[in-house]
Design an enzyme around this catalytic site. Structure first.
Site: not given
Lengths: 415, 101
Positions: A190, A218, A249
């Site tokens: 990240s 991610h 996310k």
């Protein structure tokens, strides 16, 4: 014990210390749904203004997608607001299992278990699967929640230098006396947006009889040709033993996470993982929205492809105007400034230009590695990106950093 | 309640001792005292109770090392100081950064 003046004073001093160190976090109130363009009230009490958002994890632009919102509304009507229970008492609906099966198919694993968040999944998974005769070998830049999960586990903890296969191999050799060896990494990191060398990691795991754990928070939904994740990108689909990921996310952006992987390992988490056992079930409204997200993501790669194109455009644009960015291919694009104050000043000026991006500095990143982390979304249109680039160019020129490399920026502002 | 007592050990004149040396001496004497107290070399009542509750209890003298930096704290134990230090180093490596959300 009463909350004495002494205790109050002590805590106030601690907060003052955080402020003095420049680490005090302030929330910015958003008065609109999450999107490429949002209404932000900052500082608190100021009139809300429209800014382009470059700091959300809304990679696929699904956080406020009308079909997802409609599915969540329908789920609310059909299955209610809450379940008032943990999963194993009376908190599992048919849709929870349905979502787990959809995630299993998408991630290319054998089974999946939902958690209230990926942080909870990471907090529970290691303790559920490993004991003191085992070893966890983690990349040194894994997410904070993995570090916390490792602390809760009695297995031996060890680390390898970031993304270094040579150092990992040394560690695997060193720990051949252990019952199980678990290699732990993020799929996409990240901080820098770089990808773990999963193909090499899996090869080493085979050679030294180790299990592989990857946090795909991610990555899920957009990394890899069909967005299944870093394992797809690296050509090791089906060879990762444990994947954790989030629904918070790219996959809708609400909340919830999961452990996905080998059937027995997932079942052991169902039996033993404490955040799963002792925490409320994921709300039906979230599950209903997430099912629609999975449907959208699996029906077409259109959004993932747009994100890829946006990322390329953004990376090329920043490079062309002379900013120092971390090379890579993920939609996490750090603009390197090295100096903490400079990062804060640039972020503030960008906000003044209608661009919302946040400065990160020590201890979130290593000392001397301060940066503005920009994040792309499939919700961004070319006009958003062009406006963002124009703002970066204007602010970059003001601080004299365009065309400057790391050493030159450090010389101008210090590290 | 009996007052605790301490003993003073005179070191030869000119003998140079580091803080680590003194810590080793202090720990060695403490170990001797612990072992020579009544019940010191055999399981005490507390250990017996724990064993009755199903705990497999072992005890022994070990090295304890600690590291503190601001709010970060790590401690490790080991049969040798090197082993404890190695484990401490591994633990502190996890503090390389806090990580982004």
């Amino acid at each position: 014990m009463a909350y004495s003046e002494q205790a109050r004073g002590g805590y106030r001093r601690e907060l003052d210390g955080i402020r003095e160190a420049g680490l005090f976090k302030e929330e910015r109130y958003i008065r609109s749904p999450q999107a490429a363009s949002i209404e932000v009230e900052f500082p608190a009490g100021a009139a809300a203004r429209t800014v382009i958002n470059f700091c959300a994890n809304n990679y696929l632009g699904l956080s406020s997608h009308p079909e997802v919102v409609a599915a969540a509304h329908a789920g609310l009507d059909r299955r209610g607001y809450g379940l008032s229970s943990v999963r194993f008492i009376c908190g599992t609906q048919d849709i929870h299992r349905e979502l787990e099966e959809r995630l299993t198919a998408f991630l290319g694993t054998e089974d999946t278990l939902l958690f209230p968040s990926c942080l909870d999944a990471n907090a529970g998974v290691f303790e559920a699967l490993l004991g003191e005769q085992d070893v966890m070998i983690a990349d040194r830049l894994v997410h904070a929640s993995i570090v916390d999960g490792m602390r809760l586990c009695s297995a031996v903890r060890d680390t390898y230098k970031h993304a270094s296969l040579a150092h990992l191999e040394e560690k695997l050799q060193e720990h051949q006396d252990k019952r199980y060896r678990l290699i732990i990494t993020d799929g996409v990191f990240s901080m820098d947006g770089d990808l773990a060398p999963l193909d090499g990691i899996v090869e080493l795991a085979d050679k030294y009889d180790a299990l592989v754990f990857v946090d795909e928070s991610h990555a899920s939904g957009f990394i890899g040709r069909t967005g299944r994740g870093t394992h797809e990108h690296c050509g090791v689909l089906g060879r990762i033993d444990i994947i954790t990921t989030t629904l918070g996310k790219a996959l809708g952006g609400a909340s919830g996470g999961c452990v996905s992987g080998r059937r027995e390992l997932v079942e052991l988490c169902r039996q033993r993982a404490r955040p799963y056992l002792f925490s409320n079930t994921v709300a039906p409204v979230i599950v209903s929205g997430a099912l629609k997200v999975m449907e959208i993501v699996q029906a077409s790669t259109e959004r993932r492809d747009k994100l890829e194109a946006n990322t390329r455009f953004w990376r090329e644009g920043l490079t062309k105007i002379g900013l120092d960015i971390k090379a890579g291919e993920s939609p996490i694009v750090p603009v390197m400034l090295y100096n903490a104050k400079l990062a804060q000043d640039v972020a503030r000026d960008l906000f003044g230009e209608g661009i919302y991006a946040v400065g990160f500095f020590f201890p979130v990143v290593a000392k001397g590695q301060a940066r503005i982390r920009t994040q792309l979304s499939a919700a961004h249109e070319t006009a958003h990106l062009e406006r963002g680039l124009a703002a970066f160019e204007k602010v970059g020129r003001k601080y004299g950093i365009l065309g400057k490399n790391k050493d030159e920026i450090k010389e101008m502002y210090g590290a | 309640m009996q007052e605790s007592r301490s003993i003073e050990v005179r070191l030869p004149a000119g003998m140079e001792t580091s803080a680590d040396d003194l810590e080793v001496l202090r720990t060695t004497f403490q170990t001797i005292i612990s072992l020579t107290r009544p019940g010191g070399s055999s399981p005490c009542e507390r250990i017996r109770d724990m064993r009755e509750q199903g705990w497999d209890v072992h005890w022994g003298v070990t090295w304890l090392v600690t590291a503190r930096r601001g709010k970060d704290y790590e401690e490790s134990t080991g049969r040798t100081r090197e082993e404890a230090m190695d484990r401490l180093r591994e633990a502190t490596c996890l503090h390389e950064s806090d990580g982004c959300p």
